[in-house]
Scaffold this motif. Structure first.
Motif, PDB file in Angstrom:
ATOM      1  N   LEU A 205      29.579 -26.470 -40.054  1.00 37.69           N
ATOM      2  CA  LEU A 205      29.158 -25.549 -41.108  1.00 37.69           C
ATOM      3  C   LEU A 205      30.365 -24.897 -41.760  1.00 37.69           C
ATOM      4  CD1 LEU A 205      26.936 -24.037 -42.650  1.00 37.69           C
ATOM      5  CD2 LEU A 205      26.929 -22.362 -40.800  1.00 37.69           C
ATOM      6  N   GLN A 206      31.313 -24.442 -40.956  1.00 34.46           N
ATOM      7  CA  GLN A 206      32.511 -23.816 -41.503  1.00 34.46           C
ATOM      8  C   GLN A 206      33.330 -24.797 -42.318  1.00 34.46           C
ATOM      9  OE1 GLN A 206      34.371 -22.167 -38.004  1.00 34.46           O
ATOM     10  NE2 GLN A 206      33.396 -20.183 -38.315  1.00 34.46           N
ATOM     11  N   LEU A 207      33.485 -26.008 -41.834  1.00 33.44           N
ATOM     12  CA  LEU A 207      34.226 -27.015 -42.582  1.00 33.44           C
ATOM     13  C   LEU A 207      33.549 -27.295 -43.917  1.00 33.44           C
ATOM     14  CD1 LEU A 207      35.213 -29.556 -39.798  1.00 33.44           C
ATOM     15  CD2 LEU A 207      36.739 -28.069 -41.090  1.00 33.44           C
ATOM     16  N   GLY A 208      32.256 -27.351 -43.926  1.00 30.87           N
ATOM     17  CA  GLY A 208      31.507 -27.577 -45.158  1.00 30.87           C
ATOM     18  C   GLY A 208      31.695 -26.442 -46.142  1.00 30.87           C
ATOM     19  N   LEU A 209      31.692 -25.223 -45.653  1.00 30.62           N
ATOM     20  CA  LEU A 209      31.866 -24.069 -46.538  1.00 30.62           C
ATOM     21  C   LEU A 209      33.266 -24.025 -47.120  1.00 30.62           C
ATOM     22  CD1 LEU A 209      30.030 -21.270 -44.513  1.00 30.62           C
ATOM     23  CD2 LEU A 209      29.246 -22.383 -46.612  1.00 30.62           C
ATOM     24  N   PHE A 210      34.288 -24.260 -46.292  1.00 30.99           N
ATOM     25  CA  PHE A 210      35.657 -24.162 -46.767  1.00 30.99           C
ATOM     26  C   PHE A 210      36.071 -25.340 -47.631  1.00 30.99           C
ATOM     27  CE2 PHE A 210      36.008 -21.303 -43.022  1.00 30.99           C
ATOM     28  CZ  PHE A 210      36.237 -20.162 -43.737  1.00 30.99           C
ATOM     29  N   SER A 211      35.382 -26.452 -47.514  1.00 29.37           N
ATOM     30  CA  SER A 211      35.738 -27.602 -48.339  1.00 29.37           C
ATOM     31  C   SER A 211      35.240 -27.458 -49.767  1.00 29.37           C
ATOM     32  CB  SER A 211      35.188 -28.892 -47.726  1.00 29.37           C
ATOM     33  OG  SER A 211      33.777 -28.896 -47.799  1.00 29.37           O
ATOM     34  N   CYS A 212      34.424 -26.478 -50.046  1.00 30.32           N
ATOM     35  CA  CYS A 212      33.873 -26.281 -51.384  1.00 30.32           C
ATOM     36  C   CYS A 212      34.640 -25.244 -52.186  1.00 30.32           C
ATOM     37  CB  CYS A 212      32.407 -25.851 -51.282  1.00 30.32           C
ATOM     38  SG  CYS A 212      31.367 -27.109 -50.544  1.00 30.32           S
ATOM     39  N   THR A 213      35.857 -24.910 -51.787  1.00 31.62           N
ATOM     40  CA  THR A 213      36.597 -23.859 -52.472  1.00 31.62           C
ATOM     41  C   THR A 213      36.852 -24.171 -53.936  1.00 31.62           C
ATOM     42  OG1 THR A 213      38.678 -24.798 -51.713  1.00 31.62           O
ATOM     43  CG2 THR A 213      37.737 -23.000 -50.396  1.00 31.62           C
ATOM     44  N   GLY A 214      36.931 -25.450 -54.302  1.00 36.40           N
ATOM     45  CA  GLY A 214      37.162 -25.823 -55.695  1.00 36.40           C
ATOM     46  C   GLY A 214      35.992 -25.509 -56.595  1.00 36.40           C
ATOM     47  N   GLN A 215      34.846 -25.193 -56.026  1.00 40.44           N
ATOM     48  CA  GLN A 215      33.658 -24.915 -56.815  1.00 40.44           C
ATOM     49  C   GLN A 215      33.363 -23.414 -56.886  1.00 40.44           C
ATOM     50  OE1 GLN A 215      32.309 -27.508 -58.421  1.00 40.44           O
ATOM     51  NE2 GLN A 215      33.782 -28.822 -57.423  1.00 40.44           N
ATOM     52  N   GLN A 216      34.249 -22.589 -56.407  1.00 42.44           N
ATOM     53  CA  GLN A 216      34.015 -21.154 -56.381  1.00 42.44           C
ATOM     54  C   GLN A 216      34.101 -20.536 -57.769  1.00 42.44           C
ATOM     55  OE1 GLN A 216      36.561 -19.123 -53.649  1.00 42.44           O
ATOM     56  NE2 GLN A 216      36.038 -20.465 -51.966  1.00 42.44           N
ATOM     57  N   ALA A 217      33.350 -19.493 -57.961  1.00 40.52           N
ATOM     58  CA  ALA A 217      33.447 -18.640 -59.149  1.00 40.52           C
ATOM     59  C   ALA A 217      33.397 -19.416 -60.466  1.00 40.52           C
ATOM     60  CB  ALA A 217      34.732 -17.793 -59.088  1.00 40.52           C
ATOM     61  N   GLY A 218      32.565 -20.460 -60.525  1.00 42.65           N
ATOM     62  CA  GLY A 218      32.444 -21.218 -61.765  1.00 42.65           C
ATOM     63  C   GLY A 218      33.619 -22.136 -62.052  1.00 42.65           C
ATOM     64  N   VAL A 219      34.431 -22.397 -61.055  1.00 41.69           N
ATOM     65  CA  VAL A 219      35.606 -23.248 -61.214  1.00 41.69           C
ATOM     66  C   VAL A 219      35.295 -24.622 -60.618  1.00 41.69           C
ATOM     67  CG1 VAL A 219      38.030 -23.568 -60.593  1.00 41.69           C
ATOM     68  CG2 VAL A 219      37.147 -21.268 -61.036  1.00 41.69           C
ATOM     69  N   ARG A 220      35.609 -25.657 -61.374  1.00 48.26           N
ATOM     70  CA  ARG A 220      35.435 -27.024 -60.873  1.00 48.26           C
ATOM     71  C   ARG A 220      36.807 -27.610 -60.577  1.00 48.26           C
ATOM     72  NH1 ARG A 220      32.006 -27.941 -65.956  1.00 48.26           N
ATOM     73  NH2 ARG A 220      30.141 -26.795 -65.400  1.00 48.26           N
ATOM     74  N   GLU A 221      36.860 -28.481 -59.591  1.00 55.46           N
ATOM     75  CA  GLU A 221      38.113 -29.169 -59.295  1.00 55.46           C
ATOM     76  C   GLU A 221      38.079 -30.543 -59.926  1.00 55.46           C
ATOM     77  OE1 GLU A 221      39.492 -29.520 -55.253  1.00 55.46           O
ATOM     78  OE2 GLU A 221      40.513 -27.622 -55.442  1.00 55.46           O
ATOM     79  N   VAL A 222      39.230 -30.982 -60.390  1.00 60.39           N
ATOM     80  CA  VAL A 222      39.363 -32.300 -60.994  1.00 60.39           C
ATOM     81  C   VAL A 222      40.585 -32.972 -60.371  1.00 60.39           C
ATOM     82  CG1 VAL A 222      40.713 -31.437 -62.960  1.00 60.39           C
ATOM     83  CG2 VAL A 222      39.417 -33.542 -63.204  1.00 60.39           C
ATOM     84  N   SER A 223      40.474 -34.257 -60.075  1.00 53.76           N
ATOM     85  CA  SER A 223      41.594 -34.994 -59.495  1.00 53.76           C
ATOM     86  C   SER A 223      42.613 -35.314 -60.586  1.00 53.76           C
ATOM     87  CB  SER A 223      41.104 -36.299 -58.860  1.00 53.76           C
ATOM     88  OG  SER A 223      40.669 -37.196 -59.871  1.00 53.76           O
ATOM     89  N   VAL A 224      43.828 -35.648 -60.181  1.00 53.34           N
ATOM     90  CA  VAL A 224      44.840 -36.019 -61.164  1.00 53.34           C
ATOM     91  C   VAL A 224      44.457 -37.323 -61.858  1.00 53.34           C
ATOM     92  CG1 VAL A 224      46.742 -34.719 -60.119  1.00 53.34           C
ATOM     93  CG2 VAL A 224      46.333 -37.071 -59.400  1.00 53.34           C
ATOM     94  N   THR A 225      43.755 -38.182 -61.172  1.00 52.71           N
ATOM     95  CA  THR A 225      43.287 -39.430 -61.782  1.00 52.71           C
ATOM     96  C   THR A 225      42.281 -39.133 -62.885  1.00 52.71           C
ATOM     97  OG1 THR A 225      43.631 -40.602 -59.698  1.00 52.71           O
ATOM     98  CG2 THR A 225      42.184 -41.658 -61.315  1.00 52.71           C
ATOM     99  N   ALA A 226      41.324 -38.246 -62.583  1.00 50.96           N
ATOM    100  CA  ALA A 226      40.328 -37.865 -63.588  1.00 50.96           C
ATOM    101  C   ALA A 226      40.988 -37.142 -64.758  1.00 50.96           C
ATOM    102  CB  ALA A 226      39.248 -36.992 -62.963  1.00 50.96           C
ATOM    103  N   LEU A 227      41.996 -36.310 -64.479  1.00 50.64           N
ATOM    104  CA  LEU A 227      42.714 -35.625 -65.552  1.00 50.64           C
ATOM    105  C   LEU A 227      43.417 -36.633 -66.451  1.00 50.64           C
ATOM    106  CD1 LEU A 227      43.784 -33.049 -66.935  1.00 50.64           C
ATOM    107  CD2 LEU A 227      45.700 -33.117 -65.334  1.00 50.64           C
ATOM    108  N   ALA A 228      44.082 -37.617 -65.861  1.00 50.79           N
ATOM    109  CA  ALA A 228      44.778 -38.645 -66.652  1.00 50.79           C
ATOM    110  C   ALA A 228      43.792 -39.396 -67.543  1.00 50.79           C
ATOM    111  CB  ALA A 228      45.511 -39.611 -65.724  1.00 50.79           C
ATOM    112  N   GLU A 229      42.631 -39.709 -67.010  1.00 56.86           N
ATOM    113  CA  GLU A 229      41.595 -40.396 -67.795  1.00 56.86           C
ATOM    114  C   GLU A 229      41.126 -39.513 -68.945  1.00 56.86           C
ATOM    115  OE1 GLU A 229      38.603 -41.409 -64.924  1.00 56.86           O
ATOM    116  OE2 GLU A 229      39.861 -42.945 -63.987  1.00 56.86           O
ATOM    117  N   GLN A 230      40.927 -38.246 -68.662  1.00 59.94           N
ATOM    118  CA  GLN A 230      40.465 -37.300 -69.687  1.00 59.94           C
ATOM    119  C   GLN A 230      41.524 -37.138 -70.787  1.00 59.94           C
ATOM    120  OE1 GLN A 230      37.456 -36.280 -69.778  1.00 59.94           O
ATOM    121  NE2 GLN A 230      37.519 -34.706 -71.315  1.00 59.94           N
ATOM    122  N   LEU A 231      42.794 -37.083 -70.387  1.00 58.55           N
ATOM    123  CA  LEU A 231      43.876 -36.952 -71.361  1.00 58.55           C
ATOM    124  C   LEU A 231      43.924 -38.150 -72.307  1.00 58.55           C
ATOM    125  CD1 LEU A 231      46.725 -35.489 -69.117  1.00 58.55           C
ATOM    126  CD2 LEU A 231      45.742 -34.399 -71.137  1.00 58.55           C
TER     127      LEU A 231
END
Length: 129
Positions: free
Chosen positions: A12-38
């Motif tokens: 449960l703790q691992l699951g909670l801490f692994s979602c830090t990129g989704q906190q406070a309306g913030v999404r995480e994006v990989s560098v691969t996805a960023l390169a594609e978006q660019l």
């Protein structure tokens, strides 16, 4: 039985801490996805929140530098960024950009934090020096 409870709590703790990129309306994006978006869009709000010294040593093409540790970060960001467009943020490894992302998300921006930051970007060989 206690061992099973320990494992359940640990998972449960691992699951909670692994979602830090989704906190406070913030999404995480990989560098691969960023390169594609660019490559897909003509212009993007890409912000490097590192120090001027780090910025001078290299960064991602097209990024705007707004140092998150500066006293006027919020003021500059509100002045220079468009709330109608997503904002992609990066720093060296992701910590400072998450701090900046939370600030901007609280102001109504759609925010993406680049996972692994510039360090990960350089590892993918998609950088300029």
């Amino acid at each position: 039985m206690k061992f099973r409870q320990f494992i359940a709590v640990l998972l449960l703790q691992l699951g909670l801490f692994s979602c830090t990129g989704q906190q406070a309306g913030v999404r995480e994006v990989s560098v691969t996805a960023l390169a594609e978006q660019l490559q897909k869009v003509e212009s993007m709000q890409l912000v490097d929140v590192r120090t001027s010294q780090e910025w001078a040593a290299g960064g991602i093409d097209g990024a705007l530098q707004i140092e998150v540790t500066a006293d006027d970060f919020e003021q500059k960001a509100l002045q220079l960024l468009d709330k109608e467009q997503p904002v992609y943020l990066y720093c060296r490894s992701g910590g400072r950009s998450m701090k900046a992302a939370k600030i901007l998300a609280s102001k109504g921006f759609e925010v993406y934090n680049v996972a692994g930051g510039y360090t990960k970007w350089k590892q993918k060989n998609a950088t300029h020096e």
